[in-house]
Design an enzyme around this catalytic site. Structure first.
Site, mmCIF file in Angstrom:
data_model
loop_
_atom_site.group_PDB
_atom_site.id
_atom_site.type_symbol
_atom_site.label_atom_id
_atom_site.label_comp_id
_atom_site.label_asym_id
_atom_site.label_seq_id
_atom_site.Cartn_x
_atom_site.Cartn_y
_atom_site.Cartn_z
ATOM 1 N N GLU A 78 0.818 -1.214 0.000
ATOM 2 C CA GLU A 78 0.000 0.000 0.000
ATOM 3 C C GLU A 78 0.856 1.271 0.000
ATOM 4 O O GLU A 78 1.195 1.804 1.050
ATOM 5 C CB GLU A 78 -0.939 0.030 1.212
ATOM 6 C CG GLU A 78 -1.857 1.253 1.215
ATOM 7 C CD GLU A 78 -2.764 1.323 2.432
ATOM 8 O OE1 GLU A 78 -3.540 2.295 2.526
ATOM 9 O OE2 GLU A 78 -2.700 0.428 3.295
ATOM 10 N N LYS B 11 -2.581 -1.903 -3.087
ATOM 11 C CA LYS B 11 -3.608 -1.000 -2.558
ATOM 12 C C LYS B 11 -3.156 0.422 -2.819
ATOM 13 O O LYS B 11 -2.101 0.842 -2.334
ATOM 14 C CB LYS B 11 -3.843 -1.243 -1.069
ATOM 15 C CG LYS B 11 -4.964 -0.381 -0.488
ATOM 16 C CD LYS B 11 -5.379 -0.829 0.897
ATOM 17 C CE LYS B 11 -6.480 0.056 1.467
ATOM 18 N NZ LYS B 11 -6.992 -0.432 2.763
#
Length: 316
Positions: free
Chosen positions: A197, A234
């Site tokens: 992420e 992400k």
């Protein structure tokens, strides 16, 4: 050469046939499931804010243990709700304390998969370091190998770790992605699937340029991964629609999911729907409108409407 494992490989138990089958089912659900990943991983710094949004102020708890008990009760109420099902939610990201706790007498990850058929992930990062080169890397993660071992034993499928990019600084973007992939290699060695992420701050004045740099760097690192060492990405919903299409199609990427990043939920859903193949992994936006004082019917109705909106945007 980049792509080699960082540090020694972890020794994990040889999976049983049943365990292999479960892992394959979970992998198939993450790759192809028609739904989104719920982020229920608020940790130390964000827990008071999450509780306040849920209608529980600091006067309701006097210490950390009581605070975490309240937030676990909130998460349990969400997970056990009749509307929180795998028909629209394919995975859920847990905080470490949530993994270690139980729901209706079962370990949380076990409950998620065996009762709800929702794939469990675990947040493993310990927060953000100070800004450097327009980015905030992750703080060191002490005891990572032990945590990964406990996650495997608990039935966790994968992990999540967050960094933040604050602007279009090539050195900062490169440092964020390098750190993410170095730790991802250790997670892969443990038999888990990492959610990488590298959030781009939605308030960055050069957000679009930062996202272009990120795509280039992520592609370079993904190209260096060996076959079979697949990850989930992400990302922040991009400024330019379709920006992440090449990453969605990359053979080393199981799925690309998006955080709401501070966009209001309706705006986040609208932006998400303009990016086919990108699915949600919302946290704050998922909890919006829920309250500790709601009757169960009202709680379920509010959560149902939220889930339906996020689901529609994710499968658009």
């Amino acid at each position: 050469m980049y792509g080699a494992a960082v540090g020694p490989r972890l020794t994990t138990p040889t999976p049983t046939r049943e365990g292999q089958n479960v892992n394959q089912q979970q992998a198939e659900q993450i790759r192809h499931g028609a739904g989104f990943i719920a982020a229920l991983d608020q940790s130390g710094g964000s827990t008071p804010k999450a509780l306040a949004g849920y209608g529980i102020d600091s006067e309701r708890y006097t210490n950390e243990a009581e605070m975490y008990a309240l937030v676990h009760a909130m998460r349990s109420r969400i997970i056990t709700s009749r509307v929180f099902t795998s028909e629209r939610i394919i995975g859920a990201i847990l905080f470490e304390r949530t993994m270690d706790a139980q729901i209706e007498g079962r370990p949380t990850a076990e409950y998620l998969w065996e009762v709800k058929q929702i794939v469990p992930f675990l947040k493993v990062d310990k927060g953000l370091a100070d800004e450097a080169d327009g980015a905030r890397l992750m703080k060191p993660i002490p005891g990572l190998e032990d945590l990964l071992g406990r996650a495997v034993a608990a039935g966790i499928f994968g992990t999540k770790m967050r960094s933040v990019i604050l602007g279009a600084d090539e050195a900062g973007v490169r440092a964020v992605v390098a750190q993410q992939f170095e730790i991802a290699e250790k997670i892969l060695d443990a038999g888990l699937v990492p959610i990488i992420e590298p959030e781009v701050d939605i308030h960055a004045p050069d957000k679009a340029e930062a996202e272009d740099l990120l795509v280039t760097e992520l592609t370079r690192r993904l190209d260096a991964l060996d076959e079979g060492r697949d990850v989930v990405l992400k990302v922040t919903i991009p400024s330019r629609d379709g920006l992440y299409s090449s990453l969605i199609e990359h053979p080393r990427v199981m799925r690309v999911v998006a955080l709401s990043g501070g966009y209001e939920r309706e705006d986040a859903n609208a932006r998400l729907a303009r990016n086919p193949g990108l699915i949600a992994s919302f946290s704050r936006a998922l909890l919006e409108g829920l309250s500790d004082g709601q009757a169960q019917a009202d709680f379920d109705a509010t959560l149902d409407a939220t889930i339906e909106g996020i689901h529609r945007a994710s499968v658009a």
